[in-house]
Write an enzyme that holds these catalytic residues in place. Structure first.
Site, short mmCIF file in Angstrom:
data_model
loop_
_atom_site.label_atom_id
_atom_site.label_comp_id
_atom_site.label_asym_id
_atom_site.label_seq_id
_atom_site.Cartn_x
_atom_site.Cartn_y
_atom_site.Cartn_z
N SER A 1 0.79 -1.23 0.00
CA SER A 1 0.00 0.00 0.00
C SER A 1 0.83 1.28 0.00
O SER A 1 0.35 2.32 -0.41
CB SER A 1 -0.99 0.00 1.16
OG SER A 1 -0.39 0.45 2.34
N LYS B 1 0.29 4.80 6.74
CA LYS B 1 -0.42 5.53 5.68
C LYS B 1 0.04 6.97 5.64
O LYS B 1 0.75 7.43 6.52
CB LYS B 1 -1.93 5.53 5.95
CG LYS B 1 -2.58 4.18 6.03
CD LYS B 1 -2.71 3.51 4.69
CE LYS B 1 -3.16 2.07 4.88
NZ LYS B 1 -2.89 1.22 3.74
#
Ligand code: NAG
Ligand code: NAG
Length: 158
Positions: free
Chosen positions: A35, A79
């Site tokens: 990710s 993230k």
């Protein structure tokens, strides 16, 4: 592998440094998965994060953070902060159907750098600030490197 830790003295030095940074509120963790490509590797990176920014000032758009997973409290995610409370963000910038959401107070909009392979705010919505563990500022292994705010990087090259 052997080439990374050639001597016991070096291993001990690294362990000692980790001990030191823990004392100052820094923590080391392991981020893996696709990710955050290309910022972080799929095979896993050991990164260091601090809790001070969120406590004493505030996180900014572009900061890389470690947060408890909103979907599974036993896991955590790495993230990027894309929206702060009050920001109007595009829910899915790669979709043809533009939909916007205003990030609620005390929350952040987090996404992976690899939009095509990331489970993030686009699926689970804005993330409560209470789930943010800290701001990542460097990678320790492999290829030690300062990880600056992603926004600054873009500004530099723009
Ligand atoms: C996103 O992740 C996939 C692997 O799941 C990878 O093939 C692709 O290259 C990644 N995209 C970027 C921009 O790194
Ligand atoms: C990602 O990991 C692979 C295999 O460990 C390595 O060959 C590659 O150089 C790494 N890429 C980055 C950007 O660190």
């Amino acid at each position: 592998m052997a080439s990374y830790f050639r001597s016991a003295a070096l291993v001990l030095q690294v362990a000692c440094t980790v001990q030191l940074v823990n004392q100052y509120g820094f923590e080391v963790t392991w981020c893996f998965g696709p990710s955050m490509l290309p910022t972080l590797n799929m095979t896993g990176d050991i990164v260091i994060f601090e809790r001070l920014t969120q406590r004493f000032s505030k996180l900014q758009t572009g900061d890389l953070v470690v947060a408890t997973s909103p979907e599974d409290p036993s896991k955590y995610v790495c993230k990027r902060v894309i929206g702060l409370a009050g920001d109007k963000v595009c829910i899915d910038p790669v979709s043809m159907h533009r939909q916007y959401i205003t990030v609620p107070p005390g929350h952040y909009w987090l996404t992976g750098d690899n939009l095509s392979n990331s489970l993030d705010s686009r699926q689970y919505g804005p993330v409560s600030g209470g789930l943010i563990l800290g701001r990542v500022f460097a990678r320790l292994w492999p290829n030690p490197k300062w990880l600056d705010n992603g926004l600054e990087e873009i500004v530099e090259f723009g």
